[in-house]
Design a protein around this motif. Structure first.
Motif, mmCIF file in Angstrom:
data_model
loop_
_atom_site.group_PDB
_atom_site.id
_atom_site.type_symbol
_atom_site.label_atom_id
_atom_site.label_comp_id
_atom_site.label_asym_id
_atom_site.label_seq_id
_atom_site.Cartn_x
_atom_site.Cartn_y
_atom_site.Cartn_z
ATOM 1 N N MET A 1 -21.608 -2.697 24.119
ATOM 2 C CA MET A 1 -21.117 -3.570 23.058
ATOM 3 C C MET A 1 -22.013 -3.451 21.828
ATOM 4 N N SER A 2 -21.420 -3.396 20.668
ATOM 5 C CA SER A 2 -22.173 -3.280 19.433
ATOM 6 C C SER A 2 -22.963 -4.552 19.141
ATOM 7 N N VAL A 3 -24.124 -4.387 18.533
ATOM 8 C CA VAL A 3 -24.935 -5.536 18.151
ATOM 9 C C VAL A 3 -24.214 -6.399 17.129
ATOM 10 N N PHE A 4 -23.270 -5.808 16.391
ATOM 11 C CA PHE A 4 -22.532 -6.544 15.367
ATOM 12 C C PHE A 4 -21.293 -7.262 15.924
ATOM 13 N N ALA A 5 -20.972 -7.056 17.188
ATOM 14 C CA ALA A 5 -19.787 -7.683 17.774
ATOM 15 C C ALA A 5 -20.110 -9.092 18.248
ATOM 16 N N THR A 6 -20.415 -9.946 17.306
ATOM 17 C CA THR A 6 -20.781 -11.329 17.585
ATOM 18 C C THR A 6 -20.578 -12.127 16.303
ATOM 19 N N GLN B 1 -14.855 5.387 6.758
ATOM 20 C CA GLN B 1 -14.638 6.142 7.984
ATOM 21 C C GLN B 1 -15.451 7.437 7.985
ATOM 22 N N SER B 2 -15.621 8.048 6.811
ATOM 23 C CA SER B 2 -16.328 9.327 6.718
ATOM 24 C C SER B 2 -17.847 9.156 6.733
ATOM 25 N N SER B 3 -18.326 7.960 6.505
ATOM 26 C CA SER B 3 -19.766 7.707 6.493
ATOM 27 C C SER B 3 -20.287 7.520 7.913
ATOM 28 N N THR B 4 -21.603 7.383 8.024
ATOM 29 C CA THR B 4 -22.230 7.212 9.335
ATOM 30 C C THR B 4 -22.585 5.764 9.638
ATOM 31 N N ILE B 5 -22.090 4.817 8.851
ATOM 32 C CA ILE B 5 -22.392 3.411 9.106
ATOM 33 C C ILE B 5 -21.785 2.980 10.438
ATOM 34 N N GLU B 6 -22.392 1.969 11.059
ATOM 35 C CA GLU B 6 -21.933 1.512 12.374
ATOM 36 C C GLU B 6 -20.887 0.414 12.296
ATOM 37 N N ALA B 7 -20.898 -0.371 11.215
ATOM 38 C CA ALA B 7 -19.992 -1.520 11.148
ATOM 39 C C ALA B 7 -19.562 -1.795 9.717
ATOM 40 N N VAL B 8 -18.401 -2.431 9.586
ATOM 41 C CA VAL B 8 -17.884 -2.876 8.301
ATOM 42 C C VAL B 8 -17.601 -4.363 8.397
ATOM 43 N N THR C 1 -9.872 -6.674 25.186
ATOM 44 C CA THR C 1 -11.303 -6.423 25.404
ATOM 45 C C THR C 1 -11.995 -5.938 24.130
ATOM 46 N N VAL C 2 -11.230 -5.407 23.182
ATOM 47 C CA VAL C 2 -11.841 -4.957 21.933
ATOM 48 C C VAL C 2 -12.451 -6.130 21.173
ATOM 49 N N LEU C 3 -11.938 -7.334 21.406
ATOM 50 C CA LEU C 3 -12.489 -8.520 20.757
ATOM 51 C C LEU C 3 -13.903 -8.813 21.240
ATOM 52 N N GLN C 4 -14.207 -8.388 22.441
ATOM 53 C CA GLN C 4 -15.546 -8.585 22.981
ATOM 54 C C GLN C 4 -16.518 -7.506 22.522
ATOM 55 N N ASP C 5 -16.011 -6.287 22.400
ATOM 56 C CA ASP C 5 -16.893 -5.137 22.201
ATOM 57 C C ASP C 5 -17.013 -4.643 20.772
ATOM 58 N N ARG C 6 -15.952 -4.853 19.931
ATOM 59 C CA ARG C 6 -15.917 -4.192 18.632
ATOM 60 C C ARG C 6 -15.545 -5.105 17.464
ATOM 61 N N ILE C 7 -15.442 -6.414 17.700
ATOM 62 C CA ILE C 7 -15.070 -7.328 16.625
ATOM 63 C C ILE C 7 -16.112 -8.429 16.491
ATOM 64 N N GLY C 8 -16.583 -8.658 15.274
ATOM 65 C CA GLY C 8 -17.493 -9.754 14.985
ATOM 66 C C GLY C 8 -16.795 -10.801 14.133
ATOM 67 N N VAL C 9 -17.408 -11.976 14.009
ATOM 68 C CA VAL C 9 -16.827 -13.091 13.260
ATOM 69 C C VAL C 9 -17.863 -13.632 12.284
ATOM 70 N N THR C 10 -17.465 -13.830 11.034
ATOM 71 C CA THR C 10 -18.347 -14.401 10.019
ATOM 72 C C THR C 10 -17.574 -15.399 9.167
ATOM 73 N N PRO C 11 -18.281 -16.215 8.396
ATOM 74 C CA PRO C 11 -17.597 -16.973 7.340
ATOM 75 C C PRO C 11 -17.124 -16.014 6.252
#
Length: 336
Positions: free
Chosen positions: A1-6, A226-233, A293-303
């Motif tokens: 799970m990504s560190v950003f998926a929270t 998508q073409s960059s090497t960043i881990e999250a948007v 399951t993607v909501l657990q592993d690849r989706i984060g939540v912010t204001p």
């Protein structure tokens, strides 16, 4: 799970008390708290001004339109550094009180991205720095080195992992050629997509941590991201159009993470519930045909963006709602 998926915060925060902000953020965000920005403190405390404390061998000064690249160590740079030190001290104090030192917890720091920084800084002659390719290269190198030094310092002081978010609110406008020049006779031409990818990748390669890019604007440049090497948007959910769904889908399918600004940034929607927010987040991935399951592993939540203009009470509520929503999604996404 990504560190950003929270759950986490975008960055800005209302008020002027670094200590109060740090206590709230550390207390409410138990997986990814962040070092807040308090723009209400004035010069040197906003997103671009904070860069004055981070850039290596580049100083900033103020001009009527904002900030300008300057020579020597100016008072603006010293003020920005002093405010950042205050913020770090406050976070370290809150971190210590919470007993988080050495526990493996993670913290996020924010800085303006290379395109947005170059779009907002003036050259000594008054033009936007983004109009000068050499200035853009120098700023990007200085920014990347400074952010890595900032990240490493915070990691040492907190004995924690630190990840980085580059804020790029001006990226869509820069790519589309919508930035204005000093006069109508000095247009700002669209920036090249390949150049932007290179700038983002330089920052990602220099920073020794996971990197996210935050864009609180419409018409997201998914091809570039998508073409960059960043881990999250990180994006504002209310800004998403139909074209953005395809971009999110491709980004997630590539094994990376999308943080959705699903919690309102103002008190106008104070009755929003965890159930409503979770359902809105799940609706995005459901429309794309992903398993829950993607909501657990690849989706984060912010204001959403704009939390600096909220009341302190709503800011606390907003990140609490974000955390409770992320917890609900992690616990049982099929129950949403």
């Amino acid at each position: 799970m990504s560190v950003f998926a929270t759950a986490t915060g975008v960055g800005s925060w209302p008020g002027t008390s670094a200590r109060e902000a740090a206590e709230v953020v550390v207390g409410e965000l138990h997986r990814l708290p962040h070092l807040v920005e308090l723009p209400a403190r004035g010069v040197g405390a906003d997103m671009i001004g904070r860069a004055g404390a981070i850039l290596v061998d580049i100083a900033l000064d103020t001009v009527p339109r904002g900030y300008r690249i300057a020579t020597g160590r100016r008072s603006v740079t010293r003020r920005a550094a002093s405010l950042l030190d205050e913020d770090i001290d406050a976070l370290e104090e809150a971190w210590e009180k919470a007993g988080l030192r050495g526990t493996g917890s993670v913290v996020k720091v924010q800085a303006p991205g290379p395109v947005t920084l170059a779009a907002h800084l003036e050259l000594p002659g008054g033009h936007r720095a983004i109009t000068d390719a050499g200035a853009v290269r120098d700023l990007t190198t200085s920014l990347a080195e400074g952010v890595e030094a900032h990240r490493a310092q915070l990691a040492r002081r907190l004995e924690a992992a630190v990840v980085v978010q580059f804020d790029e609110p001006s990226l869509p406008a820069a790519l589309a050629g919508r930035l204005t020049g000093v006069t109508s006779l000095n247009p700002v031409h669209p920036v090249d997509e390949a150049m932007v990818i290179g700038l983002l990748d330089e920052c990602t390669a220099t920073v020794d941590a996971a990197v996210a890019v935050h864009i609180c604007a419409a018409a997201l440049p998914w091809k570039v991201l998508q073409s960059s090497t960043i881990e999250a948007v990180s994006v504002d959910q209310q800004q998403l159009g139909s074209a953005d769904l395809d971009g999110i889908g491709e980004f997630v399918e590539s094994g990376r993470t999308v943080l959705l600004g699903a919690v309102p940034g103002t008190t106008g929607a104070a009755r929003t519930s965890v159930e409503q927010i979770a359902a809105a987040v799940a609706a995005v991935t459901d429309r794309l045909g992903f398993a829950r399951t993607v909501l657990q592993d690849r989706i984060g939540v912010t204001p959403a963006c704009g939390l600096a203009a909220a009341t302190p009470e709503w800011a606390r509520t907003a990140i609490e709602l974000a955390q409770r929503t992320a917890d609900a999604l992690a616990e049982d996404p099929d129950a949403i």
